[in-house]
Structure formats: structure tokens, C-alpha cells
Write an enzyme that holds these catalytic residues in place. Sequence first.
Site: not given
Length: 271
Positions: A76, A209
Site C-alpha cells: 500500500c 490509492c
Amino acid sequence: MTGPGVLWKVEGAGNDFVLGTGTWADRLTNDAALVVRLCSRRRGIGADGTLALHPHGEDRVRLVYHNRDGGRAVFCANGTRCAALAANRLLGMAADLTVVTDSADVPAFVRPDGVILDLMAPTAPPRDVQLTVHGETWRGCVLTIGVPHLIVITDDPAAVDLAAVAPDLRHHRDLGPEGANVSFVGHPEGGGLMVRTWERGVEAETLCCGSAILAAAFVELERSGCKEISCVPSSGDTLTVARNKTTGLTLTGPARLVAEVRPDPEWIRRT
């Protein structure tokens, strides 16, 4: 600095996380059910995922990331930037450090105006796809930056009904059994990229994101031949992706510590 066993709410460009150190890091690493409860927007703290920090020396920290559905993800980008900031600010680690993720060891640099990551560029070129859902065909490309991404270029990402379209694209059989994050990308008049992302594991649109920003920017860098591009996700923050001679790409963007969090022990003990 902070004592062992503390929870924090952190966010990077609107991508928010519950971050744990010490004993909390151990619990977040091993208890998926606790991750789900903490990340609940209505009955918990609320987050897109959790970050568990395990320091190793002065300039190396292990990061274990879980999506808010409890599933462990290998990478991530925004979570890695937040982890670097927290390691520096809360644990007293070096401003130039390495964040060890399940995907790769990521050099990170904490600066007053943001956190920079040095990242490997994709080794495989983007794969063109043509996917049909609800009778409508979408053309895009698939590539992996830590996790798989579907990038769809469209005139106006803001006009796309993500909730209606993205879930079926995200699970499309041509993307494999795990599916992919789905991003709709446009070119606003002022330049750069506008990016909206439906994120797997969150199963909703996130405000940003980070790996999707990287994927969308990489496609544009390859197409245009330019060396740097600014990207604006749904949060309205600006992140910059640039070519890097050492690793391939850099990602620069904001990361913030929001609040120290002390859950009620009775709430934690409830099943």
C-alpha cells in the site's frame, strides 16, 4: 516519540489508516477480526486499513498492512508513506529509512512537505484489455505495482458512476481470481492526471490509492515520454510521480498524523 503499544489515526492524501506500534502492532499483525472492527466506519474508529510497525534498528521498519476487510495486502503506497512518517515522528527513527513491506524493501524519505518513496517500476509492460460489463465495453490496461491495477482512460472521471460499474470490473474474470483495483483516469485542462479508484479489500472508492496513482502515472509517463507528472485523486491533494534512475519511480505526497487513539478496553473485549 510515543510509548509502546499505542494506536494512531493517520492519513496520506485522504487514504486513512489505524496505525499500531508495540503490542498494538503485534495485535494488528495477527488478528484480522480486530482489524475489521477497528476499521468499521460506523462501529469502530474508521479506516481504509491498518498499519502495524515493527522497528529494526534506527533506519529500518517492518510494515504489515491489512485492508479493512481483514485481508493482508502485499503493498500500500500511501500506507508505506504514513508508516515512514510515523516511524520518524513517533518512534524516533531516521528521516531517511527503509520500509520493509511484503512486496519489497522501500526506501523512504520524510521531509517537511511530504514523504517520498523510491519504488521499482513495473517489470512487465501494461497489458491492454477490453472488458464488457452491463453491456458496456471499457478499454484499458492492466499492470502490477505491488498489487494489480486496471487503468481506464476516460474523458471525465467525475462523471463515472463508480459504484455501478467498478465492482464488476474489479471482479472481471479476465483480471484473474483476485481481481484488481479499478481506476478511471482523465486529463484535466490544467495538466496532470485526475484519478478515481475503486479499491479491492476496501470494496469502495477511496479518496486516494497510492499504488493506483503510481500505475496511472506510469502509463502516462510511458505514453508521453515525460519525466514527471502530478496526479490529483478524489481527495483533492496532489501527488507527484517521477522517473528515478536508481529504482525506476518516485512517489511524493502528503502524510499526516491525525490523532492518538485509545479504544475502550470493554469495547475491545466484546465479541
